[in-house]
Design a protein around this motif. Sequence first.
Motif, PDB file in Angstrom:
ATOM      1  N   GLY A  67       0.813  -1.216   0.000  1.00  0.00           N
ATOM      2  CA  GLY A  67       0.000   0.000   0.000  1.00  0.00           C
ATOM      3  C   GLY A  67       0.841   1.259   0.000  1.00  0.00           C
ATOM      4  N   GLU A  68       1.879   1.287   0.831  1.00  0.00           N
ATOM      5  CA  GLU A  68       2.750   2.460   0.890  1.00  0.00           C
ATOM      6  C   GLU A  68       3.532   2.626  -0.408  1.00  0.00           C
ATOM      7  N   ALA A  69       3.956   1.516  -1.027  1.00  0.00           N
ATOM      8  CA  ALA A  69       4.667   1.584  -2.306  1.00  0.00           C
ATOM      9  C   ALA A  69       3.746   2.124  -3.403  1.00  0.00           C
ATOM     10  N   LEU A  70       2.473   1.707  -3.399  1.00  0.00           N
ATOM     11  CA  LEU A  70       1.513   2.211  -4.385  1.00  0.00           C
ATOM     12  C   LEU A  70       1.278   3.712  -4.210  1.00  0.00           C
ATOM     13  N   LYS A  72       3.390   5.889  -2.855  1.00  0.00           N
ATOM     14  CA  LYS A  72       4.629   6.559  -3.267  1.00  0.00           C
ATOM     15  C   LYS A  72       4.715   6.618  -4.791  1.00  0.00           C
ATOM     16  N   PHE A  73       4.392   5.515  -5.462  1.00  0.00           N
ATOM     17  CA  PHE A  73       4.411   5.469  -6.925  1.00  0.00           C
ATOM     18  C   PHE A  73       3.438   6.490  -7.510  1.00  0.00           C
ATOM     19  N   ASP A  78       2.534  11.602 -10.327  1.00  0.00           N
ATOM     20  CA  ASP A  78       1.389  12.510 -10.423  1.00  0.00           C
ATOM     21  C   ASP A  78       0.146  11.794 -10.958  1.00  0.00           C
ATOM     22  N   LEU A  79      -0.148  10.631 -10.391  1.00  0.00           N
ATOM     23  CA  LEU A  79      -1.272   9.839 -10.874  1.00  0.00           C
ATOM     24  C   LEU A  79      -2.622  10.344 -10.386  1.00  0.00           C
ATOM     25  N   ASP A  80      -2.632  11.288  -9.434  1.00  0.00           N
ATOM     26  CA  ASP A  80      -3.899  11.884  -9.017  1.00  0.00           C
ATOM     27  C   ASP A  80      -4.504  12.695 -10.164  1.00  0.00           C
TER      28      ASP A  80
END
Length: 88
Positions: A67-70, A72-73, A78-80
């Motif tokens: 979850g934390e890696a996702l 951070k990725f 800038d996937l938001d």
Amino acid sequence: MEEVTADLDDDTPTAYSEIKMGGGWYMAISLERSERFDKEYVEISKERAGKKRSRFNLSPKHTRVLGEALIKFADENDLDNFDNKSDE
């Protein structure tokens, strides 16, 4: 995200969450128990019409790290604000 808690036959609770993806697809995350190995695992699956199309099993101790890696990725890329180029 929808969270549901259900009970198994042996009164051991299991956790379930699903994320609506679009086109009738859902990403389901659930805590499961292997009868063969008598161990718990987290199952991440892609579902549509109540049928699992693909699955990934993960050790519960690695769930937070994933979850934390996702997160951070997503932040680093800038996937938001991601706009799918294939939609154009």
